[in-house]
Design a protein around this motif. Structure first.
Motif, PDB file in Angstrom:
ATOM      1  N   ARG A  20      29.934  28.482   6.751  1.00 15.11           N
ATOM      2  CA  ARG A  20      30.999  27.679   7.270  1.00 15.11           C
ATOM      3  C   ARG A  20      32.433  28.577   6.908  1.00 15.11           C
ATOM      4  O   ARG A  20      33.255  28.906   7.745  1.00 15.11           O
ATOM      5  N   GLY A  21      32.398  28.821   5.667  1.00 18.21           N
ATOM      6  CA  GLY A  21      33.364  29.823   4.992  1.00 18.21           C
ATOM      7  C   GLY A  21      33.582  31.129   5.713  1.00 18.21           C
ATOM      8  O   GLY A  21      34.669  31.498   5.796  1.00 18.21           O
ATOM      9  N   ALA A  76      24.545  24.568  -0.165  1.00 20.49           N
ATOM     10  CA  ALA A  76      25.587  25.499  -0.599  1.00 20.49           C
ATOM     11  C   ALA A  76      25.379  26.747   0.425  1.00 20.49           C
ATOM     12  O   ALA A  76      26.459  27.232   0.696  1.00 20.49           O
ATOM     13  N   ASP A  77      24.369  27.094   0.965  1.00 20.28           N
ATOM     14  CA  ASP A  77      24.285  28.291   1.868  1.00 20.28           C
ATOM     15  C   ASP A  77      24.864  28.128   3.067  1.00 20.28           C
ATOM     16  O   ASP A  77      25.775  28.896   3.729  1.00 20.28           O
ATOM     17  N   GLY A 131      18.471  39.205   8.335  1.00 20.23           N
ATOM     18  CA  GLY A 131      19.077  38.831   9.374  1.00 20.23           C
ATOM     19  C   GLY A 131      20.440  38.271   9.316  1.00 20.23           C
ATOM     20  O   GLY A 131      20.699  37.914   8.350  1.00 20.23           O
ATOM     21  N   VAL A 132      21.304  38.460  10.305  1.00 17.37           N
ATOM     22  CA  VAL A 132      22.652  37.897  10.260  1.00 17.37           C
ATOM     23  C   VAL A 132      22.666  37.117  11.501  1.00 17.37           C
ATOM     24  O   VAL A 132      22.106  37.687  12.657  1.00 17.37           O
ATOM     25  N   ALA A 133      23.505  36.057  11.533  1.00 16.68           N
ATOM     26  CA  ALA A 133      24.023  35.378  13.090  1.00 16.68           C
ATOM     27  C   ALA A 133      25.159  34.678  13.053  1.00 16.68           C
ATOM     28  O   ALA A 133      25.732  34.467  11.798  1.00 16.68           O
ATOM     29  N   ALA A 134      25.696  34.385  14.450  1.00 20.55           N
ATOM     30  CA  ALA A 134      26.841  33.670  14.379  1.00 20.55           C
ATOM     31  C   ALA A 134      26.784  32.995  15.564  1.00 20.55           C
ATOM     32  O   ALA A 134      26.254  33.496  16.670  1.00 20.55           O
ATOM     33  N   ALA A 193      25.547  24.718  10.677  1.00 18.54           N
ATOM     34  CA  ALA A 193      26.950  24.905  10.176  1.00 18.54           C
ATOM     35  C   ALA A 193      27.842  24.403  10.971  1.00 18.54           C
ATOM     36  O   ALA A 193      28.889  23.596  10.695  1.00 18.54           O
ATOM     37  N   LEU A 194      27.554  24.238  12.458  1.00 17.77           N
ATOM     38  CA  LEU A 194      28.421  23.931  13.690  1.00 17.77           C
ATOM     39  C   LEU A 194      28.336  22.474  13.767  1.00 17.77           C
ATOM     40  O   LEU A 194      28.828  21.640  14.440  1.00 17.77           O
ATOM     41  N   ARG A 195      26.863  22.062  13.454  1.00 17.22           N
ATOM     42  CA  ARG A 195      26.360  20.569  13.949  1.00 17.22           C
ATOM     43  C   ARG A 195      26.258  19.763  12.764  1.00 17.22           C
ATOM     44  O   ARG A 195      24.825  19.714  12.027  1.00 17.22           O
TER      45      ARG A 195
END
Length: 131
Positions: free
Chosen positions: A58-59, A52-53, A75-78, A22-24
């Motif tokens: 990003r949102g 879409a995911d 899992g979740v990550a940021a 999402a960042l790249r």
């Protein structure tokens, strides 16, 4: 963001991978240019669904995966940018049967907060590092 390392897992099948993608945008485009490998029956292999995911990531600022790498594992990550070439991130995994949607949301907000704080702590040191 590199997916072709020995023993690497598909970025699109992990929460930390989706957060990084999402960042790249250039790395995301490279992933979409190849067939999306499935690891489990729940792995996203449709480029439109993955787009879409990643847009949702990003949102909301954090990524989620549900049985895309291992069955009954969520899992979740940021991640946060430190430089053009370096990012820092945090991800957690958990048994899906023990996590409600509300808990998943809370975990997502938590990893977002921790990734931002880690970037604040590590970023200035990285920028001062010799080399």
């Amino acid at each position: 963001v590199e997916e072709n390392l020995p023993n690497s897992v598909p970025l699109h099948a992990t929460a930390i991978g989706k957060a990084a993608l999402a960042l790249r945008p250039e790395a995301f485009a490279a992933v979409l240019a190849r067939p999306l490998r499935n690891v489990t029956a729940k792995t996203i292999t449709d480029p439109k669904v993955l787009r879409a995911d990643v847009e949702q990531v990003r949102g909301q600022g954090w990524a989620q995966m549900r049985e895309e790498m291992h069955l009954d594992v969520g899992g979740v990550a940021a991640v946060a940018d430190l430089t053009a070439d370096v990012m820092i991130g945090l991800g957690i995994t958990y048994p899906l049967h023990r996590a409600s949607d509300e808990q998943t949301e809370a975990y997502g907000r938590l990893v977002r907060s921790f990734a931002d704080r880690a970037a604040q702590l590590v970023g200035p040191r990285l920028l001062r590092a010799p080399g």
